[in-house]
Write a protein that holds these residues in place. Structure first.
Motif, PDB file in Angstrom:
ATOM      1  N   THR A 426       0.797  -1.261   0.280  1.00 18.30           N
ATOM      2  CA  THR A 426       0.157   0.223  -0.011  1.00 18.30           C
ATOM      3  C   THR A 426       0.719   0.958  -0.180  1.00 18.30           C
ATOM      4  N   ASP A 430      -1.689   6.335   1.528  1.00 20.94           N
ATOM      5  CA  ASP A 430      -2.980   5.751   2.049  1.00 20.94           C
ATOM      6  C   ASP A 430      -2.982   4.656   3.172  1.00 20.94           C
ATOM      7  N   LYS A 433      -5.047   5.815   6.616  1.00 17.71           N
ATOM      8  CA  LYS A 433      -7.181   6.426   6.055  1.00 17.71           C
ATOM      9  C   LYS A 433      -7.223   4.829   5.895  1.00 17.71           C
ATOM     10  N   ASP A 434      -7.091   4.012   5.344  1.00 16.17           N
ATOM     11  CA  ASP A 434      -7.307   2.293   5.369  1.00 16.17           C
ATOM     12  C   ASP A 434      -7.358   1.083   6.789  1.00 16.17           C
ATOM     13  N   GLN A 437      -9.980   2.646   8.932  1.00 15.49           N
ATOM     14  CA  GLN A 437     -11.047   1.809   8.105  1.00 15.49           C
ATOM     15  C   GLN A 437     -11.528   0.968   9.094  1.00 15.49           C
ATOM     16  N   LYS A 453      -7.315   3.917  -2.997  1.00 13.26           N
ATOM     17  CA  LYS A 453      -6.573   4.448  -2.791  1.00 13.26           C
ATOM     18  C   LYS A 453      -5.221   3.423  -3.890  1.00 13.26           C
ATOM     19  N   SER A 484     -11.840  -8.100   0.288  1.00 17.00           N
ATOM     20  CA  SER A 484     -11.580  -7.300  -0.017  1.00 17.00           C
ATOM     21  C   SER A 484     -12.163  -7.359  -1.425  1.00 17.00           C
TER      22      SER A 484
END
Length: 731
Positions: A426, A430, A433-434, A437, A453, A484
């Motif tokens: 990743t 980003d 924020k991932d 959540q 993302k 996912s």
């Protein structure tokens, strides 16, 4: 008593006894004394006590010396360190004796070896500590109680605490426990009945404890004169028993509520017993149940019977436990799925005599599992063939499974991707924020989330995606893993970025054109007005000298006009001809070439130049533009150097991934950015009073850098110097 009489008495004494004079030297001793302290027949008369008894501790000398001034008998217990390293305990009884005239003649000492008693006492104390068992003794005549150390520790009272009968009873928990101990004590006093019971006390610190209290009475002439017994901390054991009883009670209730059948089969007598839950479970009426092995066999589905009998025989033979699932057929034809567990019991000779087991209905579970299997097969098919990237992700972020579409988007093989976690690929900007959540998902605040993302492709490029994450929960409601969905939107984002770049370029070009229009309008109008006036003067002037001067002015004005047009043409060239001409250029070579071209000027101004650029650093650029940019920066640094110090120019370049950062720093006059910052790169903008300042250089430099897809930034402080930071695309 004369000396002769005393000597004979002491020698014949059956105990270890000796007499000492006032100097603590031996007068005589008994045979037991010699056996205890003297290894041979040597004479001890006149020898010091500490020579004969070298193991006596040093403190014992003070005890002996102080005994001369004490009338009473002194008793002391002392530990002696023996020559072989062992310890012995002696109880000493010391008393001063007097001569006929009343003067102190010396000491009479008796000695008892109490080592065994002391060790036994230590062992008893250790045993009490291990068992947490103390003693107590109540004198009914004086109403005083003696508590051992352990008893006091259990009650959490100080070691100097002195209880009585009333305070001792009041430690028992108010209510049934206090009433019970009161009744037991009363019965012991009146009837001589002993007691051994378990009750609760409340310690001095307010802690509730379960204790074992045992008491025994002692009678004299029909009257209770003493109560004594033991006191033991059984709190952990008792609470465990209570907990086990509660568990058993709950288990019995659960068995009834859950319709769990319990059975017991006696192999020798062929007797099968069922509890009440077994009959409705198997659809058999109690009156029809024969209570033997055949009664159970008759209920088993024919297709499962042979396997069940084999498993039963294996359990009886001790090969494996009887844990199985089978189907039964009710009298009305209904088929049920049954789960069975059983344990075996053996006699003293090791032979199996009976089996005890449980049965419960798992029909709904089996049917649900069948539906789940079909659903899982359907999901696996969709997962594998989906055109959208999909992954099963563990709670720690590792990939559990991925489909081919996701592998294709990220450039990894399935094996490679399963060895990574989503955090590892990743984009750092980003990740937070991932994870934020994801934590909300774990906390149960949301059931799913979606966000845009970036991932890193295996080749290092950026992959833009829309990620949707959904929690998968177990039957108990706990999250087991995540599903996912990863939609690759890289093409869309790249197209959007190109559109934005085009719009930005158009905006910049429009701004440049507007600025250019203003320049043309202003400069050409000024030049044309100037030429028009000069031409009019020339026509009207009669004097030859004046005409020549006006002609010279017209020539100068024409050259100025030509220079202005040239500058404007150069600006146009920058804006219209740069696209498609970018090449891989070695930055160090460009800088060195420019430095070489103006070496005479650098030497003339005594400029110190420091260049630190790795030879491997290359940029996407146009050589002519780079030459022009660097030449302008070099000449500006020289032109606007401070007269108060030696000019210094420092040039460094660093690799920042997709970009190269070129820092061009000098120690010159600097620029007041608060005043001039917004118009720094404007055309014909000057910030210092210098005869060569035209205000075109930085304007052209900025346009040339932006034409190469770069940018230029500035940091400056008046009279300290300026830093130009140029960002170029890495080759």
């Amino acid at each position: 008593m004369n000396t002769l009489t005393r000597t004979i008495t002491i020698e014949e004494a059956p105990i270890a006894i000796a007499t000492l004079d006032t100097n603590l030297c031996f007068i005589n001793c008994s045979s037991p004394w010699r056996q205890e302290f003297i290894t041979n027949d040597k004479e001890i008369f006149g020898k010091s006590f500490f020579e004969v008894v070298p193991s006596a501790p040093a403190v014992f000398r003070n005890i002996l010396e102080n005994s001369f001034s004490v009338n009473d008998n002194i008793v002391r217990e002392q530990k002696h360190l023996m020559p072989d390293g062992s310890n012995k305990w002696y109880q000493w009884s010391i008393k001063a004796w007097k001569e006929i005239d009343g003067t102190i003649g010396g000491l009479i000492i008796t000695c008892t070896n109490i080592t065994k008693v002391k060790r036994a006492k230590d062992l008893l104390i250790a045993a009490e500590n291990v068992a947490k068992m103390g003693g107590w003794d109540l004198d009914m005549i004086t109403n005083t109680i003696q508590w051992s150390r352990i008893t006091k520790e259990i009650h959490e009272v100080p070691l100097d605490y002195i209880p009585n009968l009333e305070t001792g009873i009041n430690f028992y928990k108010e209510g049934e426990h206090r009433e019970k101990i009161t009744e037991l004590i009363q019965n012991a006093i009146t009837t001589g009945e002993e007691w051994d019971t378990e009750l609760q006390i409340v310690t001095a610190k307010g802690k509730e404890l379960w204790v074992r209290a045992k008491g025994m009475p002692e009678f004299v002439n029909g009257k209770c004169v003493r109560l004594y017994g033991i006191f033991q901390d059984i709190d952990k054991k008792k609470k465990a028993e209570i907990k086990n009883a509660q568990i058993k009670e709950r288990l019995d209730l659960a068995t009834e509520v859950a319709n769990i059948g319990i059975w017991e089969y006696n192999l020798h007598k062929d007797e099968l017993e069922w509890n009440d839950e077994m009959f409705p479970l198997f659809g058999v009426k109690r009156k029809d149940f024969k209570g033997n092995f055949e009664s159970w066999k008759a209920t088993v589905h024919p297709d499962d019977l042979e396997r069940c009998l084999q498993e039963f025989d294996m359990a009886v033979s001790g090969i494996k436990d009887f844990k199985t699932e089978f189907r039964i057929v009710h009298p009305d034809g209904t088929i049920k799925h049954i789960k069975a567990n059983a344990g075996i019991f053996k006699d003293n000779e090791g032979k199996i005599i009976k089996m005890v087991g449980t049965n419960w209905d798992i029909t709904k579970l089996v049917n649900t599992q069948l539906k789940l299997n079909k659903s899982e097969e359907s999901f696996k098919g969709s997962f594998k063939s989906s055109a959208v990237g999909m992954a099963l992700v563990a709670k720690d972020g590792s990939w559990m499974d991925v489909n081919d579409t996701l592998c294709l988007s990220l450039g990894y093989s399935r094996k490679e991707l399963l060895q990574l976690s989503f955090q590892e690929i990743t984009h750092p900007e980003d990740l937070e924020k991932d994870l934020s959540q994801l934590q909300r998902l774990l906390d149960g605040k949301i059931n799913s989330y979606q966000l845009e993302k970036r991932y890193f492709h295996k080749k290092g490029t950026i992959v833009y995606v829309v990620l949707t994450v959904t929690a998968v929960k177990e039957i108990e409601g706990n999250i087991s893993h995540f599903i996912s969905q990863v939609v690759d939107i890289t093409d869309k984002i790249e197209a959007q970025k190109k559109s934005e770049e085009f719009l930005e370029l158009t905006k910049n070009q429009n701004n440049s054109l507007l600025n250019f229009a203003h320049i043309v309008s202003h400069n050409l109008r000024s030049h044309s007005s100037n030429l028009s006036v000069l031409s009019k003067y020339l026509i009207e002037e009669q004097e030859e000298s004046e005409k020549r001067e006006i002609e010279t002015m017209i020539v100068n004005a024409s050259e100025s006009l030509n220079e202005t047009v040239a500058h404007l043409n150069e600006v146009v060239q920058i804006s219209t001809q740069a696209e498609g001409q970018l090449q891989d250029v070695c930055l160090n070579n460009i800088v060195k070439n420019v430095e070489k071209n103006i070496s005479a000027l650098l030497q003339q101004k005594n400029v110190e130049c420091h260049i630190s650029i790795d030879q491997s650093i290359k940029v996407k650029g146009i050589r002519a533009y780079l030459d022009s940019v660097l030449l302008n920066l070099f000449t500006n640094s020289i032109k606007y150097s401070s007269p108060n110090r030696i000019p210094k120019i420092t040039i460094q370049a660093t690799n920042a991934g997709k970009y190269i950062i070129l820092n061009f720093r000098d120690n010159g006059l600097g620029i007041d950015l608060q005043r001039h910052g917004k118009k720094l790169f404007g055309m014909y903008k000057t910030f210092h009073q210098h005869e060569d300042s035209k205000g075109i250089g930085l304007f052209i430099t900025k346009n040339q850098i932006e034409a190469m897809n770069g940018k230029i930034e500035v940091e400056s402080e008046v009279d300290k110097g300026t830093l130009f930071r140029i960002t170029l695309v890495a080759a």
